[in-house]
Write a protein that holds these residues in place. Structure first.
Motif, PDB file in Angstrom:
ATOM      1  N   VAL A 175       1.130   5.146   0.342  1.00 54.19           N
ATOM      2  CA  VAL A 175       1.802   5.206   1.637  1.00 54.19           C
ATOM      3  C   VAL A 175       2.542   3.908   1.886  1.00 54.19           C
ATOM      4  N   ALA A 176       3.758   4.006   2.406  1.00 52.17           N
ATOM      5  CA  ALA A 176       4.492   2.829   2.866  1.00 52.17           C
ATOM      6  C   ALA A 176       4.548   2.872   4.386  1.00 52.17           C
ATOM      7  N   LEU A 177       4.079   1.810   5.022  1.00 57.38           N
ATOM      8  CA  LEU A 177       4.115   1.706   6.474  1.00 57.38           C
ATOM      9  C   LEU A 177       5.077   0.596   6.863  1.00 57.38           C
ATOM     10  N   SER A 178       5.930   0.875   7.816  1.00 59.98           N
ATOM     11  CA  SER A 178       6.792  -0.158   8.361  1.00 59.98           C
ATOM     12  C   SER A 178       6.674  -0.117   9.866  1.00 59.98           C
ATOM     13  N   GLY A 179       6.829  -1.265  10.502  1.00 59.20           N
ATOM     14  CA  GLY A 179       6.674  -1.283  11.952  1.00 59.20           C
ATOM     15  C   GLY A 179       7.100  -2.597  12.558  1.00 59.20           C
ATOM     16  N   ARG A 180       7.225  -2.588  13.869  1.00 60.19           N
ATOM     17  CA  ARG A 180       7.625  -3.780  14.613  1.00 60.19           C
ATOM     18  C   ARG A 180       6.505  -4.146  15.574  1.00 60.19           C
ATOM     19  N   ILE A 187       6.371  -5.270   9.333  1.00 57.86           N
ATOM     20  CA  ILE A 187       5.241  -5.026   8.449  1.00 57.86           C
ATOM     21  C   ILE A 187       5.639  -3.971   7.431  1.00 57.86           C
ATOM     22  N   THR A 188       5.440  -4.244   6.171  1.00 62.26           N
ATOM     23  CA  THR A 188       5.693  -3.255   5.135  1.00 62.26           C
ATOM     24  C   THR A 188       4.447  -3.128   4.284  1.00 62.26           C
ATOM     25  N   ILE A 189       4.009  -1.914   4.057  1.00 57.72           N
ATOM     26  CA  ILE A 189       2.840  -1.689   3.230  1.00 57.72           C
ATOM     27  C   ILE A 189       3.258  -0.847   2.039  1.00 57.72           C
ATOM     28  N   ALA A 190       3.154  -1.392   0.859  1.00 58.81           N
ATOM     29  CA  ALA A 190       3.546  -0.693  -0.353  1.00 58.81           C
ATOM     30  C   ALA A 190       2.310  -0.221  -1.106  1.00 58.81           C
ATOM     31  N   ARG A 191       2.529   0.602  -2.098  1.00 61.46           N
ATOM     32  CA  ARG A 191       1.417   1.204  -2.822  1.00 61.46           C
ATOM     33  C   ARG A 191       0.629   0.153  -3.603  1.00 61.46           C
ATOM     34  N   GLU A 193       4.290  -0.815  16.382  1.00 62.80           N
ATOM     35  CA  GLU A 193       4.840   0.543  16.331  1.00 62.80           C
ATOM     36  C   GLU A 193       5.088   0.863  14.859  1.00 62.80           C
ATOM     37  N   LEU A 194       4.418   1.868  14.345  1.00 56.35           N
ATOM     38  CA  LEU A 194       4.425   2.137  12.919  1.00 56.35           C
ATOM     39  C   LEU A 194       5.262   3.352  12.545  1.00 56.35           C
ATOM     40  N   LYS A 195       5.764   3.320  11.323  1.00 60.46           N
ATOM     41  CA  LYS A 195       6.421   4.460  10.696  1.00 60.46           C
ATOM     42  C   LYS A 195       5.828   4.603   9.305  1.00 60.46           C
ATOM     43  N   ALA A 196       5.480   5.811   8.914  1.00 57.55           N
ATOM     44  CA  ALA A 196       4.835   6.043   7.629  1.00 57.55           C
ATOM     45  C   ALA A 196       5.731   6.875   6.720  1.00 57.55           C
ATOM     46  N   GLU A 197       5.750   6.517   5.446  1.00 56.84           N
ATOM     47  CA  GLU A 197       6.498   7.255   4.442  1.00 56.84           C
ATOM     48  C   GLU A 197       5.701   7.280   3.146  1.00 56.84           C
ATOM     49  N   ARG A 249      -4.838   3.441  -0.276  1.00 61.52           N
ATOM     50  CA  ARG A 249      -3.978   2.902  -1.325  1.00 61.52           C
ATOM     51  C   ARG A 249      -2.731   2.230  -0.763  1.00 61.52           C
ATOM     52  N   CYS A 250      -2.950   1.246   0.072  1.00 59.59           N
ATOM     53  CA  CYS A 250      -1.847   0.486   0.652  1.00 59.59           C
ATOM     54  C   CYS A 250      -1.993  -0.984   0.294  1.00 59.59           C
TER      55      CYS A 250
END
Length: 322
Positions: free
Chosen positions: A243-248, A309-313, A233-237, A294-295
Motif C-alpha cells: 500500500v502507498a499512503l500519501s497525506g498532508r 507522508i508517503t508510504i511505499a511497499r 488527511e490520507l490517501k491510499a493507493e 507491508r508499508c
C-alpha cells in the motif's frame, strides 16, 4: 400463525455485556430471553482485549531483552513471527472455548438463535417468524469495524482487529490508522516485535486524552518507539504487493499521535434500520484501529512547508527477525 414469546427482559446480543445482563436479570428473578444470531463468543475473547494482550506480552518480552543492557545484562534475541502468531491464536482459541462453555450452560429455554428488530417499543420481530413481547429490552449488539471509503481501493490489504490475529506471520511493516487504545497497543506491540510501524490520526490528540499536558507527555513517550503523526488527511493507493499512503498534516502536531477508523453499531442478533453503511462515518481519535500491512515509511517537506507522508511497499529485511 405467528408464535409469541413473553419475558420480563429480552437481551439482544450474547457478547460480554449481553451475557452479563442476562445473568444479572435472571439472578434477580426475571424471566429472560437472550437473542443472538450465532452465539459465537465475545468480542473480548475472540478479537479484542484478550488476543491483543497476548501480542502485547510477546512484544514486551522482546522489549525487555532490548532494554536489558540498562540493568547491566548482556542479552540478545530473535523474533519468530510465525511462532508469535501461532501462540496468540492457540491461547485466543482457549479463551473462546471457555466463553462457549459458559454459553452452553445457559438454560436452553433462554437462548434464541435469531436476528431481531423492533416491531414496537417492547416488541421484537425475530428472523424465524416469532415475536417477543418483553417488559424491558436490553440492546447489547456491540460494534464492528467500519473501513472508510478512502481505503476501498486497498481493501484487500486492510486489516482490522477482527482479522489481524489471523496473520500466519508478522508483517514486514504496517501503517496503523486509529488512535484508540487498541490502535496504540497493537502498534507498540508490532514495533517491539521488529515490525516497521507508523501511526496516523486525523485528530489532534492521542488516545482520546483530554488533558493536553498528559496527551503531550504520552505522545512523546510513545514516539520513542514509533512515528506517530496527528492531523493527517490520507490517501491510499495499491503499490506492488503493498500500500502507498500519501497525506498532508493539517497542523503543527506532525510528530506523534494516533489515527482511528470509526466503528458502526453492531448487529449481534439484531437489525437496525437506517444504520450507516461502512465507512460513512468520519475518523476520530479514540476509535478502534485499522491497519494497513507491508508499508515502508518515508516523510519529506513539500514546498508549502506542510508535511507530506508517503508510504511505499516494504520488500526487504525485517528488524530483529529470525
Amino acid at each position: 400463525m405467528m408464535t409469541n414469546l413473553t419475558c420480563d427482559v429480552a437481551i439482544i446480543g450474547a457478547g460480554t455485556a449481553g451475557l452479563a445482563a442476562e445473568r444479572s436479570a435472571r439472578r434477580n428473578g426475571a424471566k429472560t430471553l437472550l437473542i443472538d444470531e450465532g452465539f459465537g463468543g465475545t468480542t473480548c475473547a475472540s478479537v479484542g482485549c484478550m488476543p491483543s494482550k497476548l501480542l502485547i506480552a510477546a512484544g514486551n518480552a522482546m522489549h525487555a531483552v532490548d532494554q536489558a543492557k540498562v540493568f547491566g545484562v548482556d542479552a540478545s534475541a530473535k523474533v519468530d513471527g510465525i511462532a508469535v502468531m501461532a501462540r496468540v491464536r492457540k491461547e485466543r482459541d482457549a479463551f473462546v472455548a471457555g466463553v462457549e462453555k459458559s454459553i452452553d450452560k445457559l438454560p436452553n429455554e433462554v437462548k434464541i438463535e435469531a436476528r431481531a428488530k423492533f416491531a414496537g417499543a417492547t416488541i421484537l420481530a425475530l428472523s424465524d417468524g416469532r415475536q417477543v413481547h418483553a417488559k424491558s429490552v436490553v440492546i447489547a449488539t456491540g460494534s464492528s469495524p467500519a473501513i472508510p471509503d478512502m481505503f476501498d481501493v486497498v481493501r484487500g490489504r486492510v486489516l482490522t482487529n477482527e482479522s489481524i490475529f489471523e496473520l500466519k506471520d508478522l508483517p514486514g511493516s504496517i501503517g496503523v490508522i486509529g488512535a484508540g487504545a487498541l490502535g496504540l497497543e497493537l502498534a507498540q506491540a508490532m514495533a517491539r516485535l521488529g515490525v516497521e510501524t507508523m501511526v496516523f490520526d486525523m485528530g489532534e490528540t492521542i488516545g482520546g486524552l483530554k488533558d493536553p499536558h498528559v496527551a503531550e507527555a504520552y505522545h512523546a513517550i510513545l514516539s520513542r518507539e514509533m512515528p506517530i503523526l496527528l492531523g493527517v488527511e490520507l490517501k491510499a493507493e495499491p503499490e506492488g504487493g503493498g500500500v502507498a499512503l500519501s497525506g498532508r498534516v493539517r497542523s503543527r502536531a506532525a510528530s506523534a499521535s494516533t489515527i482511528c477508523s470509526s466503528r458502526r453499531a453492531g448487529h449481534r442478533g439484531s437489525r437496525t434500520s437506517g444504520s450507516r453503511r461502512p465507512g460513512s462515518r468520519s475518523m476520530s481519535t479514540g476509535c478502534p484501529t485499522m491497519i494497513l500491512t507491508r508499508c515502508n515509511v518515508a516523510a519529506r517537506r513539500s514546498s508549502s512547508r506542510a508535511m507530506r507522508i508517503t508510504i511505499a511497499r516494504y520488500c526487504t529485511r525485517r528488524r530483529r527477525r529470525a
